[in-house]
Scaffold this active site. Structure first.
Site, PDB file in Angstrom:
ATOM      1  N   SER A 282       0.761  -0.995  -0.077  1.00  0.00           N
ATOM      2  CA  SER A 282       0.033   0.076   0.000  1.00  0.00           C
ATOM      3  C   SER A 282       0.836   1.268   0.019  1.00  0.00           C
ATOM      4  O   SER A 282       1.694   1.334  -0.881  1.00  0.00           O
ATOM      5  CB  SER A 282      -1.199   0.075   1.080  1.00  0.00           C
ATOM      6  OG  SER A 282      -2.074   0.928   1.134  1.00  0.00           O
TER       7      SER A 282
ATOM      8  N   ASP B  13     -10.099  -4.787  -4.612  1.00  0.00           N
ATOM      9  CA  ASP B  13      -9.327  -3.866  -3.367  1.00  0.00           C
ATOM     10  C   ASP B  13     -10.348  -2.601  -3.304  1.00  0.00           C
ATOM     11  O   ASP B  13     -10.281  -1.810  -4.294  1.00  0.00           O
ATOM     12  CB  ASP B  13      -8.055  -3.545  -3.939  1.00  0.00           C
ATOM     13  CG  ASP B  13      -7.271  -2.847  -2.570  1.00  0.00           C
ATOM     14  OD1 ASP B  13      -7.894  -1.963  -1.962  1.00  0.00           O
ATOM     15  OD2 ASP B  13      -6.100  -2.779  -2.696  1.00  0.00           O
TER      16      ASP B  13
ATOM     17  N   HIS C 255      -7.994  -5.380   0.050  1.00  0.00           N
ATOM     18  CA  HIS C 255      -6.874  -4.659   0.415  1.00  0.00           C
ATOM     19  C   HIS C 255      -6.138  -5.502   1.499  1.00  0.00           C
ATOM     20  O   HIS C 255      -6.074  -5.362   2.710  1.00  0.00           O
ATOM     21  CB  HIS C 255      -7.118  -3.268   1.034  1.00  0.00           C
ATOM     22  CG  HIS C 255      -6.003  -2.190   1.006  1.00  0.00           C
ATOM     23  ND1 HIS C 255      -5.318  -1.892  -0.209  1.00  0.00           N
ATOM     24  CD2 HIS C 255      -5.127  -1.640   2.064  1.00  0.00           C
ATOM     25  CE1 HIS C 255      -4.223  -1.156   0.009  1.00  0.00           C
ATOM     26  NE2 HIS C 255      -4.499  -0.938   1.370  1.00  0.00           N
TER      27      HIS C 255
END
Length: 266
Positions: free
Chosen positions: A152, A208, A241
């Site tokens: 991320s 995600d 995610h």
């Protein structure tokens, strides 16, 4: 299986209890430069140390979380010559989360392509990651035996660092992430002609909800436009995610291929 989850917007903390004691200190003023609150978590090489991997966590997380993931999958046991370094970002106020202080490599303002970017914070993060690379070089590890990566926001910092560092690296692992300050490239590339063979594995879940798949695909397009020959983008069906067994398997294969014990890639 959800691993290393750290979201923009609504933050889901795996590690908030580890960092809460430091918040009051960093809450006093906004940060103007990277100042680490704690040392990196490290898994030392168990054979002769001939390679290093630096991996950055996502927003609101800590380095130990990804150390635990790598340990759980026995990744260090598959590449005993590799030293693993998991730094923890400084605590800063995150605008997108109503100014809440949390670990972050840079500030976040929004979730769409038109959102403002924290240019100074991104550049500071890249400078810090580059300093970790240079520390390994001083310890006798060639830059071409050093891999960087992250999840991320950490992956964003790693991608930006890889393109702007003067050093030629072994490769980049970019998980559930994007290339920040993308409009600056290819002009911002440092030693770009020598980096077109830089191995990059970018992985993204097609479900995600935080860093949406379009961000990953946009980054894929940018790298292909810039002519990177060893760039690979992989999508994982149903992954949010987070990470997955399939993705980690691909990560291990990438590490073994580009940080082989002999120093020669297959």
């Amino acid at each position: 299986m959800t691993l290393g989850l750290a979201c923009f917007g609504t933050i889901i903390y795996r590690s908030m209890s580890r960092i809460s004691s430091s918040i009051s200190q960093s809450d006093k003023k906004s940060m103007t430069s990277i100042k680490m609150n704690k040392p990196s978590a490290i898994i030392p090489a168990t054979d002769k140390h001939t390679a290093s991997l630096i991996f950055l966590h996502g927003l609101g997380d800590v380095g130990e979380s990804w150390l635990e993931v790598f340990d759980m999958y026995n990744i260090p046991q598959t590449v005993r010559h590799v030293k693993f370094i998991f730094p923890t970002a400084p605590i800063r106020r995150i605008t997108l989360n109503n100014g809440m202080p949390m670990t972050g490599w840079f500030d976040a303002f929004g979730l769409n392509r038109s959102s403002k970017e924290d240019q100074n914070g991104i550049l500071e993060a890249s400078t810090y990651v580059n300093s970790l690379v240079e520390e390994e070089i001083r310890n006798g590890i060639s830059s071409e035996r050093i891999m960087i990566g992250g999840f991320s926001q950490g992956g964003a910092a790693a991608l930006h660092t890889a393109l702007t560092t003067p050093h030629l690296l072994a490769g980049v692992l970019a998980l559930s992430t994007w290339l920040p300050l993308s409009s600056a490239f290819p002009d911002a590339l440092v030693a770009g002609d020598k980096k077109l063979n830089l191995p990059i594995l970018q992985c993204h879940g097609n479900r995600d909800p935080v860093v949406e798949i379009q961000w990953g695909r946009m980054t894929e397009g940018l790298f292909k436009t810039m002519g990177f020959k060893e760039y690979v983008f992989k999508e994982y069906r149903g992954m949010v995610h987070s990470s997955s067994d399939e993705e980690i398997h691909d990560v291990v294969d990438f590490i073994q291929k580009y940080l082989p014990k002999s120093g020669n890639k297959d």
